[in-house]
Design a protein around this motif. Structure first.
Motif, mmCIF file in Angstrom:
data_model
loop_
_atom_site.group_PDB
_atom_site.id
_atom_site.type_symbol
_atom_site.label_atom_id
_atom_site.label_comp_id
_atom_site.label_asym_id
_atom_site.label_seq_id
_atom_site.Cartn_x
_atom_site.Cartn_y
_atom_site.Cartn_z
ATOM 1 N N ARG A 10 -12.293 55.181 28.831
ATOM 2 C CA ARG A 10 -11.647 55.948 27.776
ATOM 3 C C ARG A 10 -10.296 55.349 27.405
ATOM 4 N NH1 ARG A 10 -10.206 62.430 27.926
ATOM 5 N NH2 ARG A 10 -8.905 62.396 26.061
ATOM 6 N N PHE A 11 -9.558 54.799 28.373
ATOM 7 C CA PHE A 11 -8.189 54.335 28.143
ATOM 8 C C PHE A 11 -8.081 52.819 28.224
ATOM 9 C CE2 PHE A 11 -8.008 58.508 30.238
ATOM 10 C CZ PHE A 11 -7.376 59.235 29.234
ATOM 11 N N LEU A 12 -7.096 52.264 27.507
ATOM 12 C CA LEU A 12 -6.761 50.854 27.638
ATOM 13 C C LEU A 12 -5.281 50.659 27.337
ATOM 14 C CD1 LEU A 12 -6.931 48.687 24.743
ATOM 15 C CD2 LEU A 12 -8.626 50.459 24.518
ATOM 16 N N VAL A 13 -4.709 49.622 27.932
ATOM 17 C CA VAL A 13 -3.306 49.280 27.697
ATOM 18 C C VAL A 13 -3.268 48.240 26.585
ATOM 19 C CG1 VAL A 13 -1.237 48.218 28.702
ATOM 20 C CG2 VAL A 13 -2.628 49.771 30.077
ATOM 21 N N MET A 21 1.564 50.667 25.020
ATOM 22 C CA MET A 21 1.036 52.021 24.991
ATOM 23 C C MET A 21 -0.272 52.079 25.767
ATOM 24 S SD MET A 21 -0.599 52.169 21.143
ATOM 25 C CE MET A 21 -1.260 53.782 21.292
ATOM 26 N N VAL A 22 -0.657 53.289 26.160
ATOM 27 C CA VAL A 22 -1.990 53.531 26.695
ATOM 28 C C VAL A 22 -2.762 54.185 25.556
ATOM 29 C CG1 VAL A 22 -3.383 54.653 28.454
ATOM 30 C CG2 VAL A 22 -1.087 53.834 29.027
ATOM 31 N N TYR A 23 -3.790 53.495 25.091
ATOM 32 C CA TYR A 23 -4.595 53.961 23.968
ATOM 33 C C TYR A 23 -5.746 54.802 24.494
ATOM 34 C CZ TYR A 23 -7.293 53.787 19.640
ATOM 35 O OH TYR A 23 -7.992 54.121 18.508
ATOM 36 N N ASP A 24 -5.991 55.939 23.869
ATOM 37 C CA ASP A 24 -7.079 56.840 24.224
ATOM 38 C C ASP A 24 -8.184 56.686 23.182
ATOM 39 O OD1 ASP A 24 -8.777 59.024 24.639
ATOM 40 O OD2 ASP A 24 -7.132 60.392 25.117
ATOM 41 N N ARG A 25 -9.312 56.135 23.606
ATOM 42 C CA ARG A 25 -10.404 55.895 22.659
ATOM 43 C C ARG A 25 -10.980 57.193 22.082
ATOM 44 N NH1 ARG A 25 -11.965 51.477 26.482
ATOM 45 N NH2 ARG A 25 -11.653 49.543 25.335
ATOM 46 N N GLU A 26 -10.949 58.278 22.839
ATOM 47 C CA GLU A 26 -11.478 59.554 22.327
ATOM 48 C C GLU A 26 -10.546 60.161 21.280
ATOM 49 O OE1 GLU A 26 -12.592 62.350 25.332
ATOM 50 O OE2 GLU A 26 -13.937 60.919 26.309
ATOM 51 N N ARG A 27 -9.249 60.100 21.521
ATOM 52 C CA ARG A 27 -8.277 60.658 20.573
ATOM 53 C C ARG A 27 -8.020 59.717 19.401
ATOM 54 N NH1 ARG A 27 -3.538 61.052 21.273
ATOM 55 N NH2 ARG A 27 -3.251 62.833 19.935
ATOM 56 N N GLN A 45 5.381 50.422 32.950
ATOM 57 C CA GLN A 45 5.173 51.855 32.740
ATOM 58 C C GLN A 45 3.767 52.124 32.186
ATOM 59 O OE1 GLN A 45 8.508 52.391 30.096
ATOM 60 N NE2 GLN A 45 9.640 53.595 31.620
ATOM 61 N N ALA A 46 3.324 51.284 31.256
ATOM 62 C CA ALA A 46 1.993 51.445 30.665
ATOM 63 C C ALA A 46 0.909 51.226 31.721
ATOM 64 C CB ALA A 46 1.807 50.478 29.497
ATOM 65 N N ASP A 47 1.074 50.234 32.571
ATOM 66 C CA ASP A 47 0.097 49.988 33.639
ATOM 67 C C ASP A 47 0.025 51.171 34.601
ATOM 68 O OD1 ASP A 47 -0.642 47.490 32.648
ATOM 69 O OD2 ASP A 47 0.755 46.403 33.948
ATOM 70 N N TYR A 50 -1.690 54.088 32.836
ATOM 71 C CA TYR A 50 -3.124 53.790 32.771
ATOM 72 C C TYR A 50 -3.796 54.105 34.107
ATOM 73 C CZ TYR A 50 -7.435 51.109 32.708
ATOM 74 O OH TYR A 50 -8.754 50.731 32.801
ATOM 75 N N ARG A 51 -3.164 53.703 35.197
ATOM 76 C CA ARG A 51 -3.717 53.957 36.532
ATOM 77 C C ARG A 51 -3.862 55.456 36.766
ATOM 78 N NH1 ARG A 51 -2.200 55.564 41.147
ATOM 79 N NH2 ARG A 51 0.008 55.641 40.659
ATOM 80 N N ILE A 52 -2.832 56.212 36.434
ATOM 81 C CA ILE A 52 -2.851 57.667 36.624
ATOM 82 C C ILE A 52 -3.942 58.316 35.766
ATOM 83 C CG2 ILE A 52 -1.526 59.784 36.197
ATOM 84 C CD1 ILE A 52 0.985 58.067 36.969
ATOM 85 N N LEU A 53 -4.017 57.939 34.506
ATOM 86 C CA LEU A 53 -5.012 58.526 33.610
ATOM 87 C C LEU A 53 -6.437 58.155 34.014
ATOM 88 C CD1 LEU A 53 -3.121 57.915 30.271
ATOM 89 C CD2 LEU A 53 -3.715 60.153 31.218
#
Length: 59
Positions: A10-13, A21-27, A45-47, A50-53
């Motif tokens: 779902r997410f990518l940096v 940014m961390v991009y959310d493919r669903e949103r 910070q983005a990495d 991303y890890r947390i999400l």
């Protein structure tokens, strides 16, 4: 559906307008962490975001 499509999460940096940014493919936009946008971040910070999400998504 191809194996590659199934492997995408779902997410990518990626780079944003300013910084990373961390991009959310669903949103189809920046991910939300609580009430904050995951945008205008340093690469580190983005990495971390991303890890947390990604860990939260797997749970």
């Amino acid at each position: 559906m191809s194996d590659r499509a199934l492997a995408q999460g779902r997410f990518l940096v990626r780079t944003g307008g300013i910084g990373w940014m961390v991009y959310d493919r669903e949103r189809k936009g920046p991910a939300l962490i609580g009430t904050d946008w995951a945008a205008n971040l340093t690469r580190e910070q983005a990495d971390e975001a991303y890890r947390i999400l990604s860990e939260a998504e797997e749970s």
